[in-house]
Design a protein around this motif. Structure first.
Motif, PDB file in Angstrom:
ATOM      1  N   SER A   1     -34.013  19.717 -26.757  1.00  0.00           N
ATOM      2  CA  SER A   1     -33.892  20.362 -25.453  1.00  0.00           C
ATOM      3  C   SER A   1     -34.355  19.465 -24.300  1.00  0.00           C
ATOM      4  N   ARG A   2     -35.128  18.411 -24.602  1.00  0.00           N
ATOM      5  CA  ARG A   2     -35.624  17.506 -23.557  1.00  0.00           C
ATOM      6  C   ARG A   2     -34.612  16.449 -23.146  1.00  0.00           C
ATOM      7  N   GLY A   3     -33.621  16.176 -24.008  1.00  0.00           N
ATOM      8  CA  GLY A   3     -32.637  15.141 -23.704  1.00  0.00           C
ATOM      9  C   GLY A   3     -32.223  14.384 -24.947  1.00  0.00           C
ATOM     10  N   SER A   4     -31.608  13.233 -24.736  1.00  0.00           N
ATOM     11  CA  SER A   4     -31.049  12.457 -25.834  1.00  0.00           C
ATOM     12  C   SER A   4     -31.651  11.064 -25.889  1.00  0.00           C
ATOM     13  N   LEU A   5     -31.558  10.463 -27.077  1.00  0.00           N
ATOM     14  CA  LEU A   5     -32.074   9.123 -27.315  1.00  0.00           C
ATOM     15  C   LEU A   5     -31.134   8.430 -28.290  1.00  0.00           C
ATOM     16  N   ILE A   6     -30.837   7.166 -28.014  1.00  0.00           N
ATOM     17  CA  ILE A   6     -30.072   6.351 -28.947  1.00  0.00           C
ATOM     18  C   ILE A   6     -30.925   5.141 -29.286  1.00  0.00           C
ATOM     19  N   SER A   7     -31.118   4.916 -30.575  1.00  0.00           N
ATOM     20  CA  SER A   7     -31.891   3.778 -31.061  1.00  0.00           C
ATOM     21  C   SER A   7     -30.934   2.779 -31.693  1.00  0.00           C
ATOM     22  N   LEU A   8     -31.048   1.506 -31.305  1.00  0.00           N
ATOM     23  CA  LEU A   8     -30.207   0.454 -31.868  1.00  0.00           C
ATOM     24  C   LEU A   8     -31.103  -0.537 -32.591  1.00  0.00           C
ATOM     25  N   GLU A   9     -30.816  -0.792 -33.858  1.00  0.00           N
ATOM     26  CA  GLU A   9     -31.640  -1.685 -34.656  1.00  0.00           C
ATOM     27  C   GLU A   9     -30.814  -2.845 -35.186  1.00  0.00           C
ATOM     28  N   VAL A  10     -31.409  -4.041 -35.151  1.00  0.00           N
ATOM     29  CA  VAL A  10     -30.781  -5.213 -35.737  1.00  0.00           C
ATOM     30  C   VAL A  10     -30.640  -4.972 -37.232  1.00  0.00           C
TER      31      VAL A  10
END
Length: 130
Positions: free
Chosen positions: A13-22
């Motif tokens: 409900s707070r928002g979105s996050l995208i994590s990118l990992e090598v």
């Protein structure tokens, strides 16, 4: 030439996050990160290819058209979501057009800046790949 893929967003409900990992979403060690923003209306960017550099390209906000050309196939990809990315690997001509006023285009690169890696003339690009 290139691979289009979707990043896996996490959120609540707070928002979105995208994590990118090598080694996962990014198939190379990142040696350079840059972003293009505040592009004036009607301006285009790019107009070059790289001899060896690999890139993952995506918009953090806003949208633009990414044109990729391998000398025989020219394709336009609308980058309009931070969940959508493009891996560009190999000698591919690239252009960016139709930037929205809020566009932030992020590029993750496999190498540090090296002017000798650039092909900045389309005819030279065609000679290089042939």
């Amino acid at each position: 030439m290139f691979e289009l893929f979707n990043f896996d967003p996490k959120g609540d409900s707070r928002g979105s996050l995208i994590s990118l990992e090598v080694g996962k979403e990014i198939p190379f060690d990142i040696k350079r990160i840059y972003y293009i923003y505040a592009t004036k209306a009607g301006e285009s960017r790019g107009f070059h290819a790289h001899k060896a550099l690999k890139q993952v390209i995506f918009t953090v906000s806003g949208a633009c058209d990414l044109v990729l050309d391998n000398g025989s196939v020219r394709q336009t990809i609308k980058l309009d979501s931070p969940e959508k990315g493009v891996l560009v690997d190999g000698v591919v001509w690239r252009e960016m057009h139709n930037f929205t006023s809020d566009c932030v285009l992020m590029v993750l690169a496999s190498e540090e800046y090296d002017e000798s890696d650039y092909l900045r003339d389309y005819d030279e690009f065609l000679r290089w790949i042939n």
